[in-house]
Design a protein around this motif. Structure first.
Motif, PDB file in Angstrom:
ATOM      1  N   ARG A 290       0.833  -1.186   0.000  1.00 63.60           N
ATOM      2  CA  ARG A 290       0.000   0.000   0.000  1.00 63.60           C
ATOM      3  C   ARG A 290       0.877   1.247   0.000  1.00 63.60           C
ATOM      4  O   ARG A 290       1.967   1.265   0.575  1.00 63.60           O
ATOM      5  N   LEU A 291       0.380   2.267  -0.665  1.00 58.95           N
ATOM      6  CA  LEU A 291       1.061   3.550  -0.723  1.00 58.95           C
ATOM      7  C   LEU A 291       0.351   4.535   0.189  1.00 58.95           C
ATOM      8  O   LEU A 291      -0.883   4.581   0.218  1.00 58.95           O
ATOM      9  N   VAL A 292       1.106   5.326   0.930  1.00 59.90           N
ATOM     10  CA  VAL A 292       0.551   6.375   1.779  1.00 59.90           C
ATOM     11  C   VAL A 292       0.749   7.718   1.086  1.00 59.90           C
ATOM     12  O   VAL A 292       1.881   8.082   0.746  1.00 59.90           O
ATOM     13  N   SER A 293      -0.333   8.445   0.835  1.00 57.59           N
ATOM     14  CA  SER A 293      -0.221   9.794   0.276  1.00 57.59           C
ATOM     15  C   SER A 293      -0.358  10.815   1.395  1.00 57.59           C
ATOM     16  O   SER A 293      -1.189  10.668   2.293  1.00 57.59           O
ATOM     17  N   LEU A 294       0.472  11.843   1.351  1.00 54.75           N
ATOM     18  CA  LEU A 294       0.492  12.897   2.360  1.00 54.75           C
ATOM     19  C   LEU A 294       0.137  14.217   1.697  1.00 54.75           C
ATOM     20  O   LEU A 294       0.817  14.655   0.767  1.00 54.75           O
ATOM     21  N   SER A 295      -0.939  14.841   2.166  1.00 54.71           N
ATOM     22  CA  SER A 295      -1.428  16.064   1.525  1.00 54.71           C
ATOM     23  C   SER A 295      -1.655  17.152   2.569  1.00 54.71           C
ATOM     24  O   SER A 295      -2.253  16.906   3.621  1.00 54.71           O
ATOM     25  N   ALA A 296      -1.182  18.359   2.274  1.00 57.36           N
ATOM     26  CA  ALA A 296      -1.390  19.503   3.155  1.00 57.36           C
ATOM     27  C   ALA A 296      -2.722  20.162   2.820  1.00 57.36           C
ATOM     28  O   ALA A 296      -2.963  20.541   1.670  1.00 57.36           O
ATOM     29  N   VAL A 297      -3.585  20.271   3.811  1.00 56.87           N
ATOM     30  CA  VAL A 297      -4.886  20.912   3.631  1.00 56.87           C
ATOM     31  C   VAL A 297      -5.136  21.855   4.808  1.00 56.87           C
ATOM     32  O   VAL A 297      -4.472  21.762   5.840  1.00 56.87           O
ATOM     33  N   LEU A 298      -6.089  22.737   4.633  1.00 63.28           N
ATOM     34  CA  LEU A 298      -6.450  23.657   5.711  1.00 63.28           C
ATOM     35  C   LEU A 298      -7.246  22.924   6.781  1.00 63.28           C
ATOM     36  O   LEU A 298      -8.008  22.005   6.477  1.00 63.28           O
ATOM     37  N   PRO A 299      -7.110  23.319   8.051  1.00 61.82           N
ATOM     38  CA  PRO A 299      -7.889  22.680   9.113  1.00 61.82           C
ATOM     39  C   PRO A 299      -9.373  22.994   8.976  1.00 61.82           C
ATOM     40  O   PRO A 299      -9.760  23.966   8.308  1.00 61.82           O
ATOM     41  N   PRO A 300     -10.232  22.188   9.592  1.00 61.85           N
ATOM     42  CA  PRO A 300     -11.694  22.366   9.443  1.00 61.85           C
ATOM     43  C   PRO A 300     -12.204  23.723   9.899  1.00 61.85           C
ATOM     44  O   PRO A 300     -13.214  24.217   9.390  1.00 61.85           O
ATOM     45  N   MET A 324      -4.883   7.595   2.068  1.00 61.20           N
ATOM     46  CA  MET A 324      -4.743   9.043   1.994  1.00 61.20           C
ATOM     47  C   MET A 324      -4.711   9.648   3.395  1.00 61.20           C
ATOM     48  O   MET A 324      -5.558   9.364   4.231  1.00 61.20           O
ATOM     49  N   VAL A 325      -3.706  10.503   3.620  1.00 58.17           N
ATOM     50  CA  VAL A 325      -3.536  11.172   4.910  1.00 58.17           C
ATOM     51  C   VAL A 325      -3.522  12.674   4.665  1.00 58.17           C
ATOM     52  O   VAL A 325      -2.773  13.176   3.826  1.00 58.17           O
ATOM     53  N   TYR A 326      -4.366  13.397   5.401  1.00 57.09           N
ATOM     54  CA  TYR A 326      -4.432  14.847   5.287  1.00 57.09           C
ATOM     55  C   TYR A 326      -3.678  15.468   6.454  1.00 57.09           C
ATOM     56  O   TYR A 326      -3.923  15.148   7.613  1.00 57.09           O
ATOM     57  N   VAL A 327      -2.764  16.373   6.135  1.00 56.07           N
ATOM     58  CA  VAL A 327      -1.903  17.001   7.132  1.00 56.07           C
ATOM     59  C   VAL A 327      -2.284  18.466   7.265  1.00 56.07           C
ATOM     60  O   VAL A 327      -2.340  19.193   6.266  1.00 56.07           O
ATOM     61  N   THR A 328      -2.551  18.902   8.494  1.00 56.16           N
ATOM     62  CA  THR A 328      -2.899  20.308   8.726  1.00 56.16           C
ATOM     63  C   THR A 328      -1.847  21.037   9.546  1.00 56.16           C
ATOM     64  O   THR A 328      -1.686  22.242   9.410  1.00 56.16           O
ATOM     65  N   ALA A 329      -1.133  20.341  10.430  1.00 56.60           N
ATOM     66  CA  ALA A 329      -0.115  20.952  11.300  1.00 56.60           C
ATOM     67  C   ALA A 329      -0.651  22.221  11.946  1.00 56.60           C
ATOM     68  O   ALA A 329      -0.059  23.303  11.807  1.00 56.60           O
ATOM     69  N   ASP A 336       8.574  28.537  13.159  1.00 52.30           N
ATOM     70  CA  ASP A 336       8.970  27.529  14.142  1.00 52.30           C
ATOM     71  C   ASP A 336      10.304  26.893  13.756  1.00 52.30           C
ATOM     72  O   ASP A 336      10.565  26.633  12.581  1.00 52.30           O
ATOM     73  N   ARG A 337      11.148  26.643  14.732  1.00 57.44           N
ATOM     74  CA  ARG A 337      12.369  25.857  14.608  1.00 57.44           C
ATOM     75  C   ARG A 337      13.328  26.402  13.542  1.00 57.44           C
ATOM     76  O   ARG A 337      14.071  25.645  12.920  1.00 57.44           O
ATOM     77  N   LEU A 338      13.323  27.721  13.329  1.00 58.45           N
ATOM     78  CA  LEU A 338      14.146  28.283  12.260  1.00 58.45           C
ATOM     79  C   LEU A 338      15.636  28.050  12.511  1.00 58.45           C
ATOM     80  O   LEU A 338      16.376  27.651  11.605  1.00 58.45           O
ATOM     81  N   GLU A 339      16.088  28.306  13.742  1.00 58.56           N
ATOM     82  CA  GLU A 339      17.508  28.154  14.039  1.00 58.56           C
ATOM     83  C   GLU A 339      17.935  26.692  13.907  1.00 58.56           C
ATOM     84  O   GLU A 339      18.988  26.394  13.334  1.00 58.56           O
ATOM     85  N   GLU A 340      17.120  25.785  14.404  1.00 59.83           N
ATOM     86  CA  GLU A 340      17.432  24.365  14.325  1.00 59.83           C
ATOM     87  C   GLU A 340      17.498  23.898  12.881  1.00 59.83           C
ATOM     88  O   GLU A 340      18.409  23.146  12.492  1.00 59.83           O
ATOM     89  N   ARG A 353       7.272  26.842   4.028  1.00 65.50           N
ATOM     90  CA  ARG A 353       6.443  25.659   4.257  1.00 65.50           C
ATOM     91  C   ARG A 353       7.222  24.519   4.904  1.00 65.50           C
ATOM     92  O   ARG A 353       6.796  23.369   4.871  1.00 65.50           O
ATOM     93  N   HIS A 354       8.359  24.857   5.508  1.00 66.19           N
ATOM     94  CA  HIS A 354       9.190  23.808   6.103  1.00 66.19           C
ATOM     95  C   HIS A 354       8.452  23.048   7.199  1.00 66.19           C
ATOM     96  O   HIS A 354       8.671  21.852   7.392  1.00 66.19           O
ATOM     97  N   TYR A 355       7.556  23.732   7.917  1.00 64.50           N
ATOM     98  CA  TYR A 355       6.833  23.065   9.004  1.00 64.50           C
ATOM     99  C   TYR A 355       5.901  21.982   8.467  1.00 64.50           C
ATOM    100  O   TYR A 355       5.628  20.990   9.149  1.00 64.50           O
TER     101      TYR A 355
END
Length: 428
Positions: A290-300, A324-329, A336-340, A353-355
């Motif tokens: 199985r393949l996992v797809s990762l997609s960035a979407v807006l939260p509800p 299918m996996v929807y990512v909202t972060a 966030d975490r710019l120095e790191e 969009r690094h986050y």
């Protein structure tokens, strides 16, 4: 990806094990599956292992040949291995069992530096040839694996990342002000700028480059350049479509069929990621995976007026073998975490969009996936807007051509040609 590092004492002095260990330790994040070091008098190689292919599960690097004449460390994923095996005179069983580093070593033993003409895939490697007293380094034509070098006269250092070189005692940590000043034009075609790292004295090998270092000095070569064809090979649209389709299936299959872990793919509403995901889903399903797809979407709870690409992404719903996996972060953002992240990448950040990519990696890790396919760069073909080209022509003094190109771009896109010209040619 794995990582490599090394020291060659051109002055003939033995390598300091502590210095090589420090270099390898700075790249430890690349070595969840083990690490190794080999020192042979004036040369030492180090490797941090990240397993991806089924063959890499058994690889131990750095790798010596049977006669202990050549030692090799590589970060590689080779394509078209059966063809290479045939050229090396290997049987099918050997090709299936041997790791990519073992095939590269066999190719070097067979053809020497001309082995690069036989390799296909993504790679960066270094080979210590004690017979010649030479260190030989190379990078792939697609610039998918980097190698940084630092020549200190009596000592030559290399590593997959600048931090590997900076970890060695006696390497000054100074910014390259010329490279930093050119950051506004990140698409520069200037070869000198592209070779510079953000640290003075540390340079990146170009794509399709070979570098041979001996006590007599260093010799940089280029073993491949793009072929310029005077005529298009296809005449009808159907021929182009079939050719592109065949190539996508071929490349995606090279990655998915040899991967020893679950596979993920980034999926947006664009044609590039959609094409890769569609092909990968079909290929993994054929292998009962199985393949996992990762997609960035807006939260509800997103306020009205904002939109994402979910309407296009959802066309994949019901695709066989696709999870299918929807990512909202929702709790992360561009600050966030710019120095790191800057410290980890040895360079400034070029995306806000690094986050989201951090969230993608976390989701993939949770599902055991080590390979994430993506379509980044897919638009750098016929639809390439040519960012940086106008500025490059202007810096060469060809102002008339720069202006005419800026004007042509705006005729296609609409907008102010003068604003486009100043943005690309004057301001940088």
């Amino acid at each position: 990806m794995s990582a490599i590092a090394g020291i060659f004492q051109v002055d003939g002095q033995p390598v300091d094990p502590a210095a090589l260990q420090a270099m390898a330790g700075s790249l430890a994040a690349h070595g969840p599956d083990g690490s190794g070091m080999e020192i042979d008098g004036p040369c030492g190689l180090a490797h941090q292992r990240f397993c991806l292919s089924t063959q890499s599960l058994q690889e131990k690097q750095p790798l010596w040949d049977a006669g202990r004449q050549v030692c090799l460390a590589a970060d590689a994923f080779l394509f078209d291995r059966p063809r290479l095996g045939t050229e090396l005179g290997l049987d099918t069983h050997q090709v299936v069992e041997l790791g990519d580093s073992e095939l590269i070593l066999a190719a070097y033993l067979r053809w020497g530096e001309a082995c690069l003409e036989h390799l296909e895939g993504v790679y960066a490697f270094a080979a210590w040839d004690r017979r010649r007293g030479a260190l030989f380094c190379a990078t792939d034509p697609n610039d998918q694996r980097q190698l940084y070098v630092c020549d200190q006269g009596g000592r030559f250092l290399f590593a997959s990342e600048p931090k590997g070189i900076l970890a060695a005692p006696g390497v000054p940590r100074r910014l390259d002000e010329v490279k930093l000043a050119a950051i506004i034009n990140i698409f520069s075609l200037d070869e000198d700028l592209r070779r510079r790292s953000y640290f003075a004295g540390i340079q990146r090998l170009p794509p399709a480059a070979s570098l041979t270092v001996t006590t007599g000095g260093a010799r940089l070569g280029q073993f491949w350049t793009p072929e310029v064809r005077p005529k298009f090979p296809y005449q009808r649209d159907e021929e182009w479509v079939e050719a592109v389709r065949e190539r996508i299936f071929q490349v995606v299959a090279e990655w998915t069929q040899r991967c020893a872990y679950p596979v993920a793919a980034l999926l947006s509403g664009g044609l590039d990621s959609s094409s890769v995901t569609a092909v990968a889903a079909r290929l993994t399903a054929q292998d009962n995976r199985r393949l996992v797809s990762l997609s960035a979407v807006l939260p509800p709870d997103t306020p009205p007026g904002l939109s994402d690409e979910r309407c296009f992404i959802d066309t994949f719903c019901g695709t066989p073998g696709l999870d299918m996996v929807y990512v909202t972060a929702p709790d992360a953002g561009p600050f966030d975490r710019l120095e790191e992240l800057a410290r980890g990448g040895d360079q400034p950040l070029f995306t806000s969009r690094h986050y989201l990519y951090t969230a993608f990696a976390a989701e993939a890790r949770q599902r055991g996936a080590r390979l994430i396919l993506e379509g980044v760069g897919g638009e750098l073909g016929p639809s390439n807007p040519g960012n940086g080209y106008i500025g490059e022509r202007a810096r060469r003094g060809d102002w008339a051509y720069a202006w005419s190109e800026a004007n042509r771009q705006m005729q296609r896109r609409g907008g102010s040609a003068w604003r486009n010209f100043t943005a690309q040619a004057v301001l940088p």
